[in-house]
Design a protein around this motif. Structure first.
Motif, short mmCIF file in Angstrom:
data_model
loop_
_atom_site.label_atom_id
_atom_site.label_comp_id
_atom_site.label_asym_id
_atom_site.label_seq_id
_atom_site.Cartn_x
_atom_site.Cartn_y
_atom_site.Cartn_z
N TRP A 81 -61.62 20.50 -91.40
CA TRP A 81 -60.45 19.47 -90.88
C TRP A 81 -58.84 20.48 -91.41
CZ3 TRP A 81 -60.60 14.50 -89.93
CH2 TRP A 81 -62.28 14.23 -89.71
N LYS A 82 -59.31 22.03 -91.83
CA LYS A 82 -57.72 22.94 -91.66
C LYS A 82 -56.84 22.77 -90.56
CE LYS A 82 -57.45 23.76 -96.39
NZ LYS A 82 -56.56 23.47 -96.74
N ILE A 83 -58.20 22.29 -89.35
CA ILE A 83 -57.13 22.18 -87.70
C ILE A 83 -56.23 21.45 -87.50
CG2 ILE A 83 -59.22 21.45 -86.27
CD1 ILE A 83 -59.21 23.78 -84.68
N THR A 84 -56.20 20.44 -88.03
CA THR A 84 -55.85 19.14 -88.48
C THR A 84 -54.30 19.61 -88.62
OG1 THR A 84 -56.09 17.79 -90.60
CG2 THR A 84 -57.50 17.18 -88.51
N GLN A 85 -53.90 20.58 -89.69
CA GLN A 85 -52.87 20.89 -90.23
C GLN A 85 -52.04 21.38 -89.31
OE1 GLN A 85 -52.38 19.43 -93.82
NE2 GLN A 85 -54.11 18.29 -93.03
N ILE A 86 -52.78 21.59 -87.93
CA ILE A 86 -51.82 21.66 -86.75
C ILE A 86 -50.42 20.33 -86.52
CG2 ILE A 86 -52.89 20.90 -84.72
CD1 ILE A 86 -51.97 24.14 -83.37
N GLY A 87 -50.54 19.47 -86.63
CA GLY A 87 -49.99 18.32 -87.01
C GLY A 87 -48.55 18.64 -87.55
N TRP A 88 -48.34 19.39 -88.36
CA TRP A 88 -47.26 20.22 -89.27
C TRP A 88 -46.23 20.61 -88.15
CZ3 TRP A 88 -45.87 16.89 -93.40
CH2 TRP A 88 -47.69 16.50 -93.73
N VAL A 89 -46.71 21.04 -87.34
CA VAL A 89 -45.61 21.28 -86.55
C VAL A 89 -44.80 20.60 -85.23
CG1 VAL A 89 -47.27 23.52 -85.97
CG2 VAL A 89 -47.05 22.66 -84.54
N PHE A 90 -45.34 19.14 -84.88
CA PHE A 90 -44.80 18.55 -84.77
C PHE A 90 -43.49 17.77 -85.06
CE2 PHE A 90 -48.75 18.77 -82.77
CZ PHE A 90 -48.32 19.36 -80.95
N PRO A 91 -42.18 17.02 -85.32
CA PRO A 91 -41.82 16.63 -85.63
C PRO A 91 -42.39 15.36 -86.51
CG PRO A 91 -40.64 17.27 -83.60
CD PRO A 91 -42.52 17.58 -83.06
N GLU A 92 -41.89 15.44 -87.26
CA GLU A 92 -42.63 13.43 -87.33
C GLU A 92 -41.92 12.45 -87.45
OE1 GLU A 92 -42.72 11.49 -92.59
OE2 GLU A 92 -40.64 11.99 -90.97
#
Length: 129
Positions: A81-92
């Protein structure tokens, strides 16, 4: 504490997944439509007609909505599930655009229940009424 749309099939399935992967037993749940959910929403002064979202509420700390709430919940799972943290690179704003698109269409795509889900006796302690 995760507040969710208790009549939404997608949301109920997401709650089931969170329970499955919540190895630290960190989360409690309340349907937005429940008495407890309404009390928290009123306390936080959230207008649910304008914010169609899950709400991750950390009492006396903060609350998060939409994609930020989802990413914070998934961060707690560990493992793949740590892979979902790539979402933080995208602007909110971009993340929430995607979130809002799914939220807007969730009843059409996944259906809707007539009433909130009732947890099994084994899971009852994880849900506020």
């Amino acid at each position: 504490m995760i507040l969710f749309d208790g009549v939404c099939n997608l949301c109920n399935n997401a709650v089931t997944k969170v329970i499955k992967y919540d190895k630290k037993n960190a989360f409690l749940f309340a349907a937005i439509q429940s008495k407890s959910g309404q009390e928290i929403i009123n306390y936080l002064n959230i207008d649910t007609t304008k914010i169609d979202s899950i709400i991750l509420y950390e009492p006396n700390i903060s609350y998060d909505i939409k994609s930020t709430a989802a990413l914070k919940v998934m961060n707690d799972f560990g493992g793949f599930w740590k892979i979902t943290q790539i979402g933080w690179v995208f602007p909110e704003s971009f993340r929430n655009f995607i979130y809002d698109y799914i939220a807007k269409n969730r009843y059409n795509w996944f259906g809707k229940k007539e009433s909130c889900m009732i947890p099994t006796p084994a899971l009852k302690a994880k849900f506020l009424d």
